[in-house]
Scaffold this motif. Structure first.
Motif, mmCIF file in Angstrom:
data_model
loop_
_atom_site.group_PDB
_atom_site.id
_atom_site.type_symbol
_atom_site.label_atom_id
_atom_site.label_comp_id
_atom_site.label_asym_id
_atom_site.label_seq_id
_atom_site.Cartn_x
_atom_site.Cartn_y
_atom_site.Cartn_z
ATOM 1 N N SER A 109 0.851 -1.192 0.000
ATOM 2 C CA SER A 109 0.000 0.000 0.000
ATOM 3 C C SER A 109 0.888 1.244 0.000
ATOM 4 N N PRO A 110 1.595 1.499 -1.099
ATOM 5 C CA PRO A 110 2.599 2.564 -1.079
ATOM 6 C C PRO A 110 2.044 3.963 -0.816
ATOM 7 N N LEU A 111 0.879 4.290 -1.358
ATOM 8 C CA LEU A 111 0.322 5.621 -1.112
ATOM 9 C C LEU A 111 -0.070 5.790 0.350
ATOM 10 N N ARG A 112 -0.708 4.775 0.900
ATOM 11 C CA ARG A 112 -1.097 4.822 2.317
ATOM 12 C C ARG A 112 0.144 4.916 3.203
ATOM 13 N N TRP A 113 1.184 4.152 2.871
ATOM 14 C CA TRP A 113 2.439 4.186 3.634
ATOM 15 C C TRP A 113 3.055 5.575 3.578
ATOM 16 N N LEU A 114 3.132 6.163 2.368
ATOM 17 C CA LEU A 114 3.737 7.479 2.229
ATOM 18 C C LEU A 114 2.959 8.536 3.006
ATOM 19 N N MET A 115 1.638 8.471 2.947
ATOM 20 C CA MET A 115 0.827 9.436 3.692
ATOM 21 C C MET A 115 1.089 9.303 5.191
ATOM 22 N N HIS A 116 1.248 8.082 5.657
ATOM 23 C CA HIS A 116 1.508 7.856 7.082
ATOM 24 C C HIS A 116 2.895 8.363 7.481
ATOM 25 N N VAL A 117 3.889 8.077 6.669
ATOM 26 C CA VAL A 117 5.273 8.401 7.008
ATOM 27 C C VAL A 117 5.601 9.880 6.792
ATOM 28 N N ALA A 176 2.495 13.541 -16.938
ATOM 29 C CA ALA A 176 3.257 12.326 -17.261
ATOM 30 C C ALA A 176 2.476 11.027 -17.123
ATOM 31 N N ILE A 177 1.562 10.984 -16.162
ATOM 32 C CA ILE A 177 0.878 9.708 -15.887
ATOM 33 C C ILE A 177 -0.605 9.951 -15.612
ATOM 34 N N PRO A 178 -1.435 8.915 -15.807
ATOM 35 C CA PRO A 178 -2.825 9.028 -15.381
ATOM 36 C C PRO A 178 -2.864 9.091 -13.847
ATOM 37 N N LEU A 179 -3.677 9.957 -13.319
ATOM 38 C CA LEU A 179 -3.705 10.126 -11.859
ATOM 39 C C LEU A 179 -4.819 9.305 -11.227
ATOM 40 N N ASP A 180 -4.645 7.998 -11.307
ATOM 41 C CA ASP A 180 -5.516 7.093 -10.580
ATOM 42 C C ASP A 180 -4.674 6.404 -9.502
ATOM 43 N N ARG A 181 -5.335 5.736 -8.593
ATOM 44 C CA ARG A 181 -4.649 5.144 -7.445
ATOM 45 C C ARG A 181 -3.582 4.130 -7.865
ATOM 46 N N GLU A 182 -3.901 3.280 -8.812
ATOM 47 C CA GLU A 182 -2.950 2.238 -9.209
ATOM 48 C C GLU A 182 -1.718 2.829 -9.895
ATOM 49 N N THR A 183 -1.926 3.728 -10.820
ATOM 50 C CA THR A 183 -0.799 4.300 -11.564
ATOM 51 C C THR A 183 0.076 5.164 -10.668
ATOM 52 N N LEU A 184 -0.537 5.983 -9.830
ATOM 53 C CA LEU A 184 0.258 6.815 -8.928
ATOM 54 C C LEU A 184 1.011 5.943 -7.922
ATOM 55 N N GLY A 185 0.383 4.869 -7.452
ATOM 56 C CA GLY A 185 1.061 3.935 -6.555
ATOM 57 C C GLY A 185 2.242 3.258 -7.231
ATOM 58 N N GLY A 215 -8.554 12.296 -3.439
ATOM 59 C CA GLY A 215 -9.303 11.378 -2.585
ATOM 60 C C GLY A 215 -8.998 9.923 -2.858
ATOM 61 N N LEU A 216 -7.737 9.629 -3.156
ATOM 62 C CA LEU A 216 -7.367 8.267 -3.546
ATOM 63 C C LEU A 216 -7.370 7.266 -2.395
ATOM 64 N N LEU A 217 -7.456 7.710 -1.172
ATOM 65 C CA LEU A 217 -7.452 6.784 -0.031
ATOM 66 C C LEU A 217 -8.785 6.768 0.722
ATOM 67 N N GLU A 218 -9.798 7.382 0.180
ATOM 68 C CA GLU A 218 -11.043 7.529 0.909
ATOM 69 C C GLU A 218 -11.945 6.305 0.914
ATOM 70 N N ASP A 219 -11.654 5.290 0.079
ATOM 71 C CA ASP A 219 -12.553 4.147 0.010
ATOM 72 C C ASP A 219 -12.153 2.990 0.915
ATOM 73 N N GLY A 220 -11.073 3.138 1.645
ATOM 74 C CA GLY A 220 -10.665 2.112 2.589
ATOM 75 C C GLY A 220 -9.862 0.973 2.006
ATOM 76 N N HIS A 221 -9.650 0.948 0.701
ATOM 77 C CA HIS A 221 -8.852 -0.110 0.093
ATOM 78 C C HIS A 221 -7.369 0.266 0.156
ATOM 79 N N PRO A 222 -6.492 -0.732 0.122
ATOM 80 C CA PRO A 222 -5.056 -0.427 0.094
ATOM 81 C C PRO A 222 -4.716 0.400 -1.136
#
Length: 103
Positions: free
Chosen positions: A10-18, A47-56, A95-102
């Motif tokens: 869960s790299p985005l969640r980890w980065l937000m935490h750290v 450079a990239i599509p800004l969805d949760r998977e691609t940004l992660g 709002g990429l972390l608002e749905d509770g999924h990794p």
């Protein structure tokens, strides 16, 4: 930055935490820093599509390169920390972390 076991799941969640809360609070009070972070966010938007998977996936590759180079987060606004802050800012704004999924 400490890469605890399982961080890559869960790299985005980890980065937000750290890093996220501290860095986002920092830019909220500093218009100059916000402008620089916005420039980094614009590079990512182009450079990239800004969805949760691609940004992660982008974050995983970026962090892998930083680890390979021996980069250490010191709290100073260097280019890597500004890019990581931009990832945090985009994650929050989109709002990429608002749905509770990794993420």
């Amino acid at each position: 930055m400490v890469f605890e076991e399982g961080w890559a799941a869960s790299p985005l969640r980890w980065l937000m935490h750290v890093l996220g809360d501290t860095q986002l609070a920092r830019i909220d009070g500093d218009p100059g820093l916000q402008a620089v972070v916005d420039q980094h966010a614009a590079v990512l938007r182009d450079a990239i599509p800004l969805d949760r998977e691609t940004l992660g996936d982008y974050l995983l590759g970026f962090l892998d390169e930083l680890r390979h180079r021996g980069w250490v987060f010191t709290g100073d606004p260097d280019a890597p920390s500004l890019r990581l802050t931009a990832v945090c800012w985009l994650t929050r704004e989109l709002g990429l972390l608002e749905d509770g999924h990794p993420a």
